[in-house]
Design an enzyme around this catalytic site. Structure first.
Site, mmCIF file in Angstrom:
data_model
loop_
_atom_site.group_PDB
_atom_site.id
_atom_site.type_symbol
_atom_site.label_atom_id
_atom_site.label_comp_id
_atom_site.label_asym_id
_atom_site.label_seq_id
_atom_site.Cartn_x
_atom_site.Cartn_y
_atom_site.Cartn_z
ATOM 1 N N GLU A 1 -0.450 -5.317 6.130
ATOM 2 C CA GLU A 1 0.832 -5.393 5.411
ATOM 3 C C GLU A 1 1.765 -6.398 6.088
ATOM 4 O O GLU A 1 2.485 -7.144 5.411
ATOM 5 C CB GLU A 1 1.502 -4.015 5.378
ATOM 6 C CG GLU A 1 0.820 -3.029 4.442
ATOM 7 C CD GLU A 1 1.377 -1.620 4.534
ATOM 8 O OE1 GLU A 1 1.307 -0.899 3.538
ATOM 9 O OE2 GLU A 1 1.870 -1.224 5.606
ATOM 10 N N THR B 1 0.848 -1.203 0.000
ATOM 11 C CA THR B 1 0.000 0.000 0.000
ATOM 12 C C THR B 1 0.882 1.252 0.000
ATOM 13 O O THR B 1 1.969 1.241 0.579
ATOM 14 C CB THR B 1 -0.885 -0.024 1.266
ATOM 15 O OG1 THR B 1 -1.751 -1.154 1.187
ATOM 16 C CG2 THR B 1 -1.729 1.244 1.399
ATOM 17 N N LYS C 1 14.110 7.643 2.544
ATOM 18 C CA LYS C 1 13.551 6.789 3.596
ATOM 19 C C LYS C 1 14.642 6.084 4.423
ATOM 20 O O LYS C 1 14.355 5.454 5.437
ATOM 21 C CB LYS C 1 12.633 5.717 2.991
ATOM 22 C CG LYS C 1 11.486 6.263 2.138
ATOM 23 C CD LYS C 1 10.435 6.902 3.002
ATOM 24 C CE LYS C 1 9.206 7.391 2.235
ATOM 25 N NZ LYS C 1 8.348 6.363 1.725
ATOM 26 N N ALA D 1 7.861 1.685 2.449
ATOM 27 C CA ALA D 1 8.189 1.812 3.872
ATOM 28 C C ALA D 1 8.379 3.282 4.198
ATOM 29 O O ALA D 1 8.579 4.117 3.304
ATOM 30 C CB ALA D 1 9.456 1.031 4.201
HETATM 31 C C1 5RP Z 1 1.162 2.226 4.422
HETATM 32 C C2 5RP Z 1 2.639 2.045 4.379
HETATM 33 C C3 5RP Z 1 3.326 2.516 3.149
HETATM 34 O O1 5RP Z 1 3.890 1.418 2.493
HETATM 35 C C4 5RP Z 1 4.402 3.500 3.541
HETATM 36 O O2 5RP Z 1 3.784 4.568 4.256
HETATM 37 C C5 5RP Z 1 5.123 4.083 2.314
HETATM 38 O O3 5RP Z 1 4.241 4.847 1.560
HETATM 39 P P1 5RP Z 1 4.741 5.775 0.375
HETATM 40 O O4 5RP Z 1 5.320 4.880 -0.652
HETATM 41 O O5 5RP Z 1 3.493 6.508 -0.086
HETATM 42 O O6 5RP Z 1 5.765 6.728 0.939
HETATM 43 O O7 5RP Z 1 3.271 1.511 5.259
HETATM 44 O O8 5RP Z 1 0.650 1.781 5.642
#
Ligand code: 5RP
Length: 228
Positions: free
Chosen positions: A107, A29, A125, A87
């Site tokens: 997840e 997600t 990240k 992540a």
């Molecule tokens: C959702 C998550 C997402 O994988 C995480 O927040 C990364 O999201 P993005 O790719 O939009 O930065 O853990 O619960």
């Protein structure tokens, strides 16, 4: 210079290209995972692949339905060929904080079924120590909010219920009907130990520390893709 979205897309495409005909794959997600899902849908059509997905959220399920990716229910499977997800923080040992999108419980269940668990992200990240920037997302059974808050605070976390989802008053509620909160810790020197302590709190049904789960990280940097 590549934009953040271009970096996320490059990581998503690279991971989607790891998927082979006949596989059952866990689909994460978030905005980076969405690029992976988009490229997978394109490959399924163009290469006539027989691939089935298992989604980690309503958000991803709706995207898959729109793009025509066949899905299985999470409860129908116990093993997945590959799981691919984003992540919020990643350390050098591939330990993670996840859950900005409140999907961390589902997840983590899907991640636990993966023979391979690939994390895709932009290089922003990467952190030295988990908790540097991000709080640890929690998923709490509504009736346990008092006791869970007290127990997490006793471990040093400052707990706040996550409020203000667009179009809804009150707390953010997960896809499983639980309350989402965030626990801000000082940088987490021993994430494995904290994860174990959080696992032991009755009524805390999920938390966003993912320890020793990821098998591969694909990071998109300004100079190209890095893997570890
Ligand atoms: C959702 C998550 C997402 O994988 C995480 O927040 C990364 O999201 P993005 O790719 O939009 O930065 O853990 O619960």
């Amino acid at each position: 210079m590549a934009t953040l979205d271009e970096l996320k897309k490059a990581a998503g495409i690279k991971a989607a290209n790891e998927i082979q005909d006949g596989m059952t794959v866990g689909l994460g997600t978030g905005s980076t995972a969405a690029y992976m899902v988009e490229h997978l849908a394109k490959r399924i059509k163009e290469e006539n692949l027989n691939v089935v997905g298992v989604s980690t959220s309503w958000s991803t399920t709706l995207q898959c339905r729109k793009l025509g990716i066949p899905l299985k229910e999470m409860g129908e499977v116990s093993e997945l060929d590959i799981v691919i997800d984003g992540a919020d923080e990643i350390d050098k040992n591939k330990n993670l904080i996840k859950g900005r999108g409140a999907a961390h419980l589902l997840e983590k269940i899907v991640a636990s079924m993966g023979k391979r668990y690939i994390i895709i992200a932009d290089s922003g990240k990467k952190v030295n120590t988990l908790g540097e920037k991000f709080a640890v997302p929690l998923e709490i059974l509504p009736n346990a909010i008092g006791v869970v808050t007290a127990k997490v605070e006793a471990l040093g976390g400052k707990v706040s219920v996550r409020m203000g989802a667009p179009g809804k008053d009150g707390p953010v509620i997960s896809d499983s009907g639980n309350i989402i909160a965030d626990a801000k810790f000082a940088p987490i020197e021993n994430p494995a130990e904290l994860s174990k302590q959080l696992d032991g709190i009755v009524g805390l049904v999920g938390h966003g520390l993912f320890i020793n789960m990821a098998t591969q990280v694909i990071l998109a940097t300004k100079n190209g893709l890095e893997e570890f």
